[in-house]
Write a protein that holds these residues in place. Structure first.
Motif: not given
Length: 207
Positions: A29-33, A39-44, A54-56, A58-62
């Motif tokens: 879901x990272x823009x342009x990727x 890899x799941x990441x909580x929405x908040x 996300x990919x690996x 971008x999930x780290x960056x998120x």
């Protein structure tokens, strides 16, 4: 070779693993990727149970910039931290919960910084010296082994006062002294023990 031959119509080429992964996984879901979002990441906050994919990289960056309490006032953050310490469960003083009120038993009177717990002894298993037989708030006097032994020589309990000891000593001396028993000296040994016990209690400041 004819490329439009019917032989080629039945040929199937196995796709590579990367292509299979991309086709079977949601897109990052990272823009342009365009990588697979494995890899799941909580929405908040307020969206518990929902996740970005996300990919690996971008999930780290998120996750580096993720803050569950983002935008929440400090007072609410502190309140949530306190609530988390007890697992978000209600608390109450010992002995004053709903169960204790309904039963009306086992509750101790509150005093100072805590509670004084009482023990019910309906069958008198502990006798008169048991917890149920003691007066509320009564504090036992600490006694040494010889002090307690001396009190027993005078047939007194641990809580005997100075006046009690003095009175009992006079009674025993009068009862055991040969002059009060027509010269009978059979009680001299007991009289000697009583005098020694009384002297010891006087030295200890109890008499």
């Amino acid at each position: 070779m004819k490329l439009d031959s019917k032989i080629f119509d039945h040929l199937r080429v196995k796709p590579d693993e990367d292509r299979l992964l991309r086709d079977s996984s949601p897109k990052c879901e990272w823009e342009g990727c365009n990588n697979p979002g494995l890899y799941p990441a909580p929405k908040g906050r307020g969206m518990e149970g929902k996740y970005h994919r996300f990919c690996l990289d971008h999930v780290r960056e998120y996750n580096k910039g993720y803050n569950y309490f983002s935008g929440v006032p400090d007072e609410e953050v502190v309140a949530q931290q306190k609530s988390d310490q007890i697992g978000d469960r209600p608390t109450w003083f010992v002995g004053v919960n709903a169960y204790g009120k309904s039963k009306g038993r086992g509750r101790g009177a509150r005093g100072g910084y805590g509670y004084r717990f009482e023990t019910k002894d309906p069958f008198s298993l502990f006798g008169e010296k048991g917890p149920a037989g003691e007066a509320p708030g009564k504090v036992k006097r600490p006694l040494k082994r010889l002090e307690r032994k001396a009190l027993r020589q005078l047939n007194l309990e641990d809580d005997a006062t100075k006046q009690d000891i003095k009175t009992r000593f006079k009674e025993l001396v009068k009862r055991l002294h040969p002059d009060h028993n027509n010269g009978d000296r059979s009680s001299e040994d007991k009289l000697r023990e009583v005098i020694q016990a009384y002297n010891y209690l006087r030295q200890a400041g109890l008499a």
